[in-house]
Design an enzyme around this catalytic site. Structure first.
Site, mmCIF file in Angstrom:
data_model
loop_
_atom_site.group_PDB
_atom_site.id
_atom_site.type_symbol
_atom_site.label_atom_id
_atom_site.label_comp_id
_atom_site.label_asym_id
_atom_site.label_seq_id
_atom_site.Cartn_x
_atom_site.Cartn_y
_atom_site.Cartn_z
ATOM 1 N N HIS A 102 7.263 -7.884 1.728
ATOM 2 C CA HIS A 102 7.948 -6.468 2.192
ATOM 3 C C HIS A 102 7.685 -6.392 3.767
ATOM 4 C CE1 HIS A 102 5.203 -3.021 2.486
ATOM 5 N NE2 HIS A 102 4.364 -3.663 1.553
ATOM 6 N N ASP A 147 -0.110 -3.551 6.589
ATOM 7 C CA ASP A 147 0.609 -3.297 5.468
ATOM 8 C C ASP A 147 2.026 -3.140 5.879
ATOM 9 O OD1 ASP A 147 1.446 -2.839 2.961
ATOM 10 O OD2 ASP A 147 0.539 -0.860 2.981
ATOM 11 N N GLU A 204 9.890 -1.279 0.117
ATOM 12 C CA GLU A 204 8.681 -1.544 -0.895
ATOM 13 C C GLU A 204 8.020 -0.169 -1.212
ATOM 14 O OE1 GLU A 204 4.593 -2.306 -2.293
ATOM 15 O OE2 GLU A 204 5.255 -1.650 -0.474
ATOM 16 N N GLU A 205 7.744 0.373 0.251
ATOM 17 C CA GLU A 205 6.798 1.570 0.290
ATOM 18 C C GLU A 205 7.460 2.950 -0.377
ATOM 19 O OE1 GLU A 205 4.011 1.475 0.935
ATOM 20 O OE2 GLU A 205 3.511 -0.038 2.625
ATOM 21 N N ASP A 234 0.935 -9.053 -0.286
ATOM 22 C CA ASP A 234 0.628 -7.957 0.077
ATOM 23 C C ASP A 234 -0.843 -7.538 0.570
ATOM 24 O OD1 ASP A 234 1.068 -5.154 0.656
ATOM 25 O OD2 ASP A 234 2.447 -4.777 -0.911
ATOM 26 N N HIS A 290 -2.996 2.374 5.258
ATOM 27 C CA HIS A 290 -2.070 3.466 5.587
ATOM 28 C C HIS A 290 -2.474 4.438 6.601
ATOM 29 C CE1 HIS A 290 0.727 3.503 1.712
ATOM 30 N NE2 HIS A 290 0.547 1.939 2.153
#
Length: 345
Positions: free
Chosen positions: A64, A175, A209-210, A232, A320
């Site tokens: 992603h 990410d 995706e998130e 991922d 994140h």
């Protein structure tokens, strides 16, 4: 290791629904690596290398492109920009951050702050409160002029450069730009080593995706893979304050075989096959289970008539946040095992 590519991927802004800049970068890099490159209706970049025979095994890798960020929800008369999150944030990590507000006409650097009084005039109980992500605002330093430059729906990302710290790499958006890097570098590894594959290999650089594994779902319905591999990051909580049983992965201990999260359970035969390939090639690996979250492998597994699926992941500390950290040896291990696996199919 092609660190320049990873740096460009991480520093190119792209949140859910606004991945076009990342897609354009990848499309340029992928031009000489794949037989066909297409963009689907949702915006995922679908890159395919043809297989052998009339009905080759179809293997899809989902990588992603989106990073967590914000969409502008309001601009005040004084030029303060308010935002709505797209992706999961811990608001404790948002205080006093430098951000980039991205518009069709240009990008503007700003500062993200929380609403309320500054330290010198706030009460002790005020300083204990943790605001919600929607309680933050952005100051562009433009005053009221910001209202003419920024519109509702423009997107916002954190504004930090990639840095190398020994074997460790730190950046916002690892990410999941590490997966975008892997999607390209796996093919380069196959070509450099003179390895071929019989399968029809598709690397899908997916969108959104998130916010719910959305792009991978449409890709899976279209391609109907026999094997789906979600690529991922995952947690590396090998840090102070986290119980040993919750560390998930350990930096420097190899790529992760992602076996379970809230979205899917990996195919057992694929887990064993990847472990056998890793052992044969001398590549370090670690099994991983994530207590929450989800990944694109679930969409590949569950769409249409279904597919055998697994996740190949790279452990990441401080996920994140603007200082996500990976170990380059784990990233290269993921590249090498995927290339070796594909050369056997």
């Amino acid at each position: 290791m092609n660190i320049d590519l990873l740096k460009r991927l991480c520093e190119t802004p792209g949140v859910p629904g606004h991945e076009h800049r990342v897609r354009d970068l990848i499309a340029r890099e992928a031009a000489d690596l794949f037989d066909t490159i297409e963009t689907d209706v949702m915006g995922s970049l679908v890159c395919t290398r043809k297989g052998e025979g009339e009905n080759p095994e179809r293997i899809v890798l989902a990588c992603h492109m989106d990073e967590i960020g914000f969409l502008v929800s309001h601009v005040s008369d004084k030029g303060f920009v308010h935002v709505s999150p797209v992706g999961g944030f811990d608001p404790r990590n948002l205080f006093s951050r430098r951000v980039l507000v991205c518009t069709d006409e240009g990008d503007y650097r700003g500062i993200m702050m929380a609403e309320g009084k500054p330290v010198h005039i706030s009460a002790p109980e005020d300083r204990k409160k943790v605001p919600e992500p929607t309680d933050f605002f952005i100051d562009l330093g433009l005053g009221a002029a910001a209202k003419d430059k920024v519109r509702v729906g423009d997107f916002v990302v954190m504004d930090e450069p990639l840095v190398e710290m020994g074997e460790r790499i730190v950046s916002k958006a690892l990410d999941n730009r590490i997966a975008c890097w892997l999607g390209l570098e796996i093919v380069r590894k196959l070509l450099a080593d003179g390895r071929s594959h019989k399968c029809q290999l598709t690397v899908a650089f997916t969108v959104q995706e998130e916010v719910g594994l959305r792009g991978a779902r449409t890709v899976a319905y279209d391609l109907k893979p026999h094997i789906g591999i979600g690529i991922d990051t995952t947690l590396a909580c090998d840090t102070p304050g986290v119980p040993e049983r919750d560390k998930t992965t350990e930096l420097g201990a190899g790529f992760g075989l992602h076996m379970k999260d809230n979205s899917f359970i990996a195919d057992g035969a694929l887990v064993r096959e990847f472990e056998a390939v890793a052992k044969e090639e001398g590549i370090a690996s670690q099994r991983t289970i994530l207590a929450g979250g989800g990944m694109d492998g679930a969409s590949l597994q569950q769409a249409a008539s279904g597919a055998r699926a697994i996740g190949i992941v790279v452990g990441t500390r401080y996920i994140h946040t603007v200082c996500e950290m990976i170990d380059r040896r784990d990233l290269l291990a993921a590249r090498d095992v995927l290339a070796a696996f594909l050369s056997r199919h």
